[in-house]
Structures are given as structure tokens and as C-alpha cells.
Design a protein around this motif. Sequence first.
Motif, PDB file in Angstrom:
ATOM      1  N   ARG A 172       1.972   7.992   2.669  1.00 53.16           N
ATOM      2  CA  ARG A 172       1.278   8.491   3.343  1.00 53.16           C
ATOM      3  C   ARG A 172       2.386   8.595   4.761  1.00 53.16           C
ATOM      4  O   ARG A 172       2.195  10.263   5.196  1.00 53.16           O
ATOM      5  CB  ARG A 172       0.427   7.613   4.082  1.00 53.16           C
ATOM      6  CG  ARG A 172      -1.007   7.782   2.854  1.00 53.16           C
ATOM      7  CD  ARG A 172      -1.793   8.367   2.940  1.00 53.16           C
ATOM      8  NE  ARG A 172      -2.017   8.213   1.891  1.00 53.16           N
ATOM      9  CZ  ARG A 172      -2.649   8.437   0.306  1.00 53.16           C
ATOM     10  NH1 ARG A 172      -1.440   8.964   0.110  1.00 53.16           N
ATOM     11  NH2 ARG A 172      -3.427   7.516  -0.422  1.00 53.16           N
ATOM     12  N   SER A 175     -10.827   4.751   4.132  1.00 52.50           N
ATOM     13  CA  SER A 175     -10.555   4.738   2.843  1.00 52.50           C
ATOM     14  C   SER A 175     -10.646   3.545   2.498  1.00 52.50           C
ATOM     15  O   SER A 175     -10.174   3.865   0.700  1.00 52.50           O
ATOM     16  CB  SER A 175      -9.073   5.841   2.724  1.00 52.50           C
ATOM     17  OG  SER A 175      -7.684   4.947   2.589  1.00 52.50           O
ATOM     18  N   GLY A 211       0.903  -1.016  -0.098  1.00 51.64           N
ATOM     19  CA  GLY A 211      -0.191  -0.334  -0.065  1.00 51.64           C
ATOM     20  C   GLY A 211       0.767   1.042  -0.262  1.00 51.64           C
ATOM     21  O   GLY A 211       2.565   1.717  -0.159  1.00 51.64           O
ATOM     22  N   PRO A 212       0.334   2.508   0.200  1.00 57.00           N
ATOM     23  CA  PRO A 212       1.300   3.888   0.294  1.00 57.00           C
ATOM     24  C   PRO A 212       1.426   4.040   1.614  1.00 57.00           C
ATOM     25  O   PRO A 212       1.467   5.243   1.568  1.00 57.00           O
ATOM     26  CB  PRO A 212      -0.197   4.970  -0.175  1.00 57.00           C
ATOM     27  CG  PRO A 212      -1.166   4.253   0.577  1.00 57.00           C
ATOM     28  CD  PRO A 212      -1.442   2.730   0.470  1.00 57.00           C
ATOM     29  N   ARG A 243      -6.906   5.818   9.185  1.00 63.29           N
ATOM     30  CA  ARG A 243      -7.249   6.534   7.806  1.00 63.29           C
ATOM     31  C   ARG A 243      -7.450   4.771   6.891  1.00 63.29           C
ATOM     32  O   ARG A 243      -8.221   5.139   6.531  1.00 63.29           O
ATOM     33  CB  ARG A 243      -6.420   7.726   8.262  1.00 63.29           C
ATOM     34  CG  ARG A 243      -6.460   8.525   9.053  1.00 63.29           C
ATOM     35  CD  ARG A 243      -5.882   9.513   8.153  1.00 63.29           C
ATOM     36  NE  ARG A 243      -5.344  10.332   9.373  1.00 63.29           N
ATOM     37  CZ  ARG A 243      -4.113  10.889   9.168  1.00 63.29           C
ATOM     38  NH1 ARG A 243      -3.822  11.544   7.933  1.00 63.29           N
ATOM     39  NH2 ARG A 243      -4.230  12.337  10.069  1.00 63.29           N
ATOM     40  N   SER A 244      -6.566   4.312   6.515  1.00 68.15           N
ATOM     41  CA  SER A 244      -6.561   3.511   5.820  1.00 68.15           C
ATOM     42  C   SER A 244      -7.213   2.615   5.297  1.00 68.15           C
ATOM     43  O   SER A 244      -7.855   2.435   4.746  1.00 68.15           O
ATOM     44  CB  SER A 244      -4.679   2.649   5.540  1.00 68.15           C
ATOM     45  OG  SER A 244      -5.118   1.295   6.821  1.00 68.15           O
ATOM     46  N   GLU A 252      -7.585   1.257   2.165  1.00 66.71           N
ATOM     47  CA  GLU A 252      -5.803   1.278   1.482  1.00 66.71           C
ATOM     48  C   GLU A 252      -6.161   0.078   2.309  1.00 66.71           C
ATOM     49  O   GLU A 252      -6.331   0.444   3.806  1.00 66.71           O
ATOM     50  CB  GLU A 252      -5.033   2.633   1.697  1.00 66.71           C
ATOM     51  CG  GLU A 252      -5.810   3.483   0.829  1.00 66.71           C
ATOM     52  CD  GLU A 252      -4.780   4.610   1.019  1.00 66.71           C
ATOM     53  OE1 GLU A 252      -4.638   5.388   0.157  1.00 66.71           O
ATOM     54  OE2 GLU A 252      -4.232   4.711   2.519  1.00 66.71           O
ATOM     55  N   ASN A 253      -4.311  -0.494   1.927  1.00 64.00           N
ATOM     56  CA  ASN A 253      -4.066  -1.495   2.586  1.00 64.00           C
ATOM     57  C   ASN A 253      -2.901  -0.826   3.985  1.00 64.00           C
ATOM     58  O   ASN A 253      -2.052  -0.497   3.728  1.00 64.00           O
ATOM     59  CB  ASN A 253      -2.929  -2.162   1.382  1.00 64.00           C
ATOM     60  CG  ASN A 253      -2.495  -3.455   2.032  1.00 64.00           C
ATOM     61  OD1 ASN A 253      -2.015  -3.767   3.752  1.00 64.00           O
ATOM     62  ND2 ASN A 253      -2.334  -4.765   1.358  1.00 64.00           N
ATOM     63  N   GLY A 254      -3.688  -1.233   4.731  1.00 65.47           N
ATOM     64  CA  GLY A 254      -3.320  -0.989   6.646  1.00 65.47           C
ATOM     65  C   GLY A 254      -2.021  -1.788   6.639  1.00 65.47           C
ATOM     66  O   GLY A 254      -2.049  -1.391   8.398  1.00 65.47           O
TER      67      GLY A 254
END
Length: 292
Positions: free
Chosen positions: A107, A257, A102-103, A253-254, A259-261
Amino acid sequence: MATTAGDALLAYLAEQFAELRLQAPGVRKNQAEPIHKMRVAARRLRSLLASGRKLFENGAAEDLRSELRWLSGTLGPARDPRVVQSRLRELLAAEPDELVLGPAPARIDEELDAAADAGFKGAVAALDSKRYTQLLANFESWLNAGNLSEKASRPPRKTIRKLVARDERRLRRAVEGLPAEEDRPARDEGLHEVRKAAKRLRYSAELAASLGGGGGARKVRRTAKAARKIQTSLGQHQDSVVARTLLSELGARSLRSGENGFTYGRLHAKEEQLASDAEADFLRVWRKFATP
């Protein structure tokens, strides 16, 4: 060489005050080392004003301590995000590529870059403020006036070492009052208080050591060295507490949203181990220091 405890303390405070002023141009350029040094100078001044309280007239230094707390508080947000960013980047660099999902790296940088930029702007605004200008003027006037008590006229070495002994008792009380490991949030806060007590002891012991004096000087040098080690270990612990708070927030937050956490959780686990290691280092140093 100072002939009284008051003269010795005022001379040391004057050195730290000069250091604080010296670092201001570098802070305005957003240079990491001047930000750190100016914050340390503010902390030393505030700490020594507290340690030496009995050498001043009643309440003479309290307003200055309050304003130094404010100044130190404005400098922290300009530096602390970079400290956390550096340690998380180091952890990420050690991770296998397949476990950085993920990002998360982007982030983390986005969050900490924004925090550091806001902190820098806040620090510059503080240095541009009338409050800072007044702090400098008030401190300089206070140094020139002296504001010393009768106890300040006593011999410097013995009197300053009594201040060190008082700060050491304060540190011991903080350690003795640590909550149990089972109450992790309370213990983390307690360790942070121990760190602050260790810093106060370090600064007063360094002042005492600078006055010389044979065996007594060797003892306070050892005390300063031990306090510095405690401060360092528990500084690492506190940095981990801050980093884990951020990772938990980014992980939440991930989740919201989509996203991959995964990476946040992995870094959080690694930070937990680093915090445990830092606490163990502190306890080793403390056992050695506390044992007669």
C-alpha cells in the motif's frame, strides 16, 4: 574578481541560472539527481534574490521570485514521494518479518509510486509550458539589465557579509519564536520555518565565502557549515512529518477497509522517534552556533 557587490551577486546568480537550465534534460527523463539539482538551483536563486533585495532597484526581483517559487513547487512532487518511500522502505527492511502485518508495504509503494508519477508528469508539463519559457527569457533579460541599486556599487566582501548578518538575525528570530514542545503541530511548522531561514543563511554565507577575504571568509564558511547542518537535521524532521501524515492516512484507510493496520502504527512510532532525534541534533548544532 568582482569589484562591486552587485557584480558579485549577479555573477553568482548567473551560475545558478546556468545550473537550473543544465538540469532540465535530466528532469524530462525522470532522473532523481537532476530533479533535485534543478529544484536546489531554483531555491538558491529565489533565496539570493531575497537576501540581496537591497542591492536591486525597488521590486525589481519580486516577479522572478514568484515564478521561481512556482517552478520549485512543480519539482517537489516529482521528488518528495521518492524521499519518503526510501525512508519507509528502510524502516520496513529493519522490521522482523512477524511484525510486518497486512498489505502495508504494498500500500505504501502504491501510494508513493502514484504520487511520484503524477509529480513527474506535472514537472514535465511545467517545463513544456509557456510560463517556464517566459521565466527563462525574463531571468536572462533581468541579468543582462542588472537592475542594481546604489548600494550595489559598494565593495563586495563587506556588503555581502552584511546580507549574511541580516539572514543570521532572521534565523535567530525564527528559533526564538519556536512554539513550545507541547504544541506539537505548531512547533513542527515552526521548525520548518527555521529550516527555510537556515537555507537562506547558508546560501548567502556560501556566496560570501566564495569571495575570500581572510578571517572574515573563515567566519562565513563556519556560518555556512552550521546552517547546512541545521538544514540537514530539520530536513530529516520535515521528511518524518510528511511520512507520519501518510502513515496516519493509510492507517485510517486500513481501518475502514478491514485491513490489518498494525504496521502503519509501528512505523509511525518509529518516525516519531526519528523526528525527535532530528530535533535534538538541530538543538545541539544551534546551541554551539548561537553561543559566542
